[in-house]
Motif scaffolding. Structure first.
Motif, PDB file in Angstrom:
ATOM      1  N   ASP A   1       0.832  -1.202   0.000  1.00  0.00           N
ATOM      2  CA  ASP A   1       0.000   0.000   0.000  1.00  0.00           C
ATOM      3  C   ASP A   1       0.866   1.252   0.000  1.00  0.00           C
TER       4      ASP A   1
ATOM      5  N   VAL B   1       0.656   4.051  -2.826  1.00  0.00           N
ATOM      6  CA  VAL B   1       0.198   5.397  -2.463  1.00  0.00           C
ATOM      7  C   VAL B   1       1.244   6.444  -2.841  1.00  0.00           C
TER       8      VAL B   1
ATOM      9  N   TRP C   1       1.182   9.434  -5.848  1.00  0.00           N
ATOM     10  CA  TRP C   1       0.885  10.705  -5.179  1.00  0.00           C
ATOM     11  C   TRP C   1       1.520  11.881  -5.910  1.00  0.00           C
TER      12      TRP C   1
ATOM     13  N   THR D   1      -3.082  -0.306   5.753  1.00  0.00           N
ATOM     14  CA  THR D   1      -2.787   0.813   4.859  1.00  0.00           C
ATOM     15  C   THR D   1      -2.130   1.925   5.661  1.00  0.00           C
TER      16      THR D   1
ATOM     17  N   ALA E   1      -2.986   5.093   5.426  1.00  0.00           N
ATOM     18  CA  ALA E   1      -4.078   5.920   5.929  1.00  0.00           C
ATOM     19  C   ALA E   1      -4.701   5.283   7.166  1.00  0.00           C
TER      20      ALA E   1
ATOM     21  N   PRO F   1      -7.723   9.725   2.226  1.00  0.00           N
ATOM     22  CA  PRO F   1      -6.659   8.739   1.978  1.00  0.00           C
ATOM     23  C   PRO F   1      -5.470   9.250   1.175  1.00  0.00           C
ATOM     24  N   VAL F   2      -5.531  10.495   0.694  1.00  0.00           N
ATOM     25  CA  VAL F   2      -4.425  11.043  -0.087  1.00  0.00           C
ATOM     26  C   VAL F   2      -3.502  11.839   0.845  1.00  0.00           C
TER      27      VAL F   2
END
Length: 210
Positions: free
Chosen positions: A34, A38, A42, A114, A116, A136-137
Motif C-alpha cells: 500500500d 500510495v 501521489w 494501509t 491511511a 486517503p491522499v
C-alpha cells in the motif's frame, strides 16, 4: 505521535537514498504494498515533499522491514493533522518528550493494512475521539531524525483527518496536553513541519465540502 528531535541537521534532508539492502525477516507485506502504491501515485504538495517522497520510495526498496523501527537507516511512520468539522481549528498535542506542539501520529503496527489506516488509528488512539474521518491522499511526506534504536530517521507520511461535530478530546499517556487552535494562530513552541500541514489540510477540507 511523531518524536522528532527538535533541530534536524542538514544531512537529514540532503542525504540521497541508500543502496537497496536484502530484505530482513519481519514487516507487513500488505502495508508495504500500500505504501509503495500510495507514494508512487501521489502528486507531492511541494518540492520538499517531492524529494522526501522519492527518498522514501528508495527506502521502501528494502522491503517490508522498512516499516519497522528496527530498520536503522529509517522507517515509515504515519501522522494526521486533525481539523474540526468547520475547518476552523486544528487539534495538536503537547509531546511528552519534546515539549512541543505537534500533529498526532506514530509508528505503524503489525495490524495496519494501509498507511491511511495507520494514521487514523494513531489519531483515534491519541485524541480519544470516535468517528474521525481520514482523507486517503497524503498531504505531506517529511523526513527527520529521531532517537529510535539509538538514532534513525522517520519517513513520516501525513494525512488530513476530520473530527465530527462536537468532538471532545481525551489526553493519552503519550502527551502532556491536547488543544484546539485556530488554523492561523498555532501555539508555541511548535514542532518543525507542523505548520506547513495546515494549508494542504484546509484545501482537502474545502474539496470535501464543495
Amino acid at each position: 505521535m511523531p518524536d522528532a528531535l527538535p533541530a534536524p541537521p542538514p544531512a537529514a534532508s540532503t542525504t540521497p537514498p541508500h543502496p537497496t539492502r536484502p530484505v530482513e525477516a519481519g514487516g507487513n507485506s500488505a502495508l508495504h504494498a500500500d505504501a509503495v502504491a500510495v507514494l508512487t501515485g501521489w502528486t507531492p504538495t511541494g518540492p520538499d515533499a517531492a524529494g522526501a517522497r522519492d527518498r522514501t520510495l528508495g527506502l521502501l526498496a528494502d522491503g517490508p522491514v522498512a516499516l519497522t523501527r528496527h530498520h536503522l537507516p529509517g522507517h515509515l511512520t504515519a501522522s494526521a493533522l486533525i481539523l474540526d468539522a468547520a475547518g476552523e481549528r486544528v487539534l495538536l498535542c503537547l509531546h511528552g518528550k519534546l515539549h512541543r506542539w505537534v500533529q498526532l501520529g506514530g509508528h505503524c503496527e503489525p495490524g495496519d493494512g494501509t498507511l491511511a489506516g495507520a494514521a487514523l488509528r494513531e489519531a483515534t488512539e491519541e485524541s480519544g475521539i470516535a468517528g474521525l474521518v481520514i482523507d486517503p491522499v497524503p498531504i505531506d511526506v517529511d523526513i527527520h531524525p529521531v532517537r529510535c534504536q539509538g538514532g534513525s530517521l522517520h519517513h513520516d507520511v501525513r494525512f488530513a483527518v476530520f473530527a465530527p461535530p462536537g468532538a471532545v478530546e481525551q489526553v493519552s499517556d503519550e502527551s502532556e496536553a491536547l488543544g484546539w487552535f485556530p488554523t492561523d494562530r498555532l501555539p508555541e513552541p511548535l514542532a518543525g513541519g507542523t505548520a506547513k500541514l495546515v494549508a494542504p489540510a484546509l484545501a482537502v477540507h474545502a474539496r470535501r465540502n464543495r
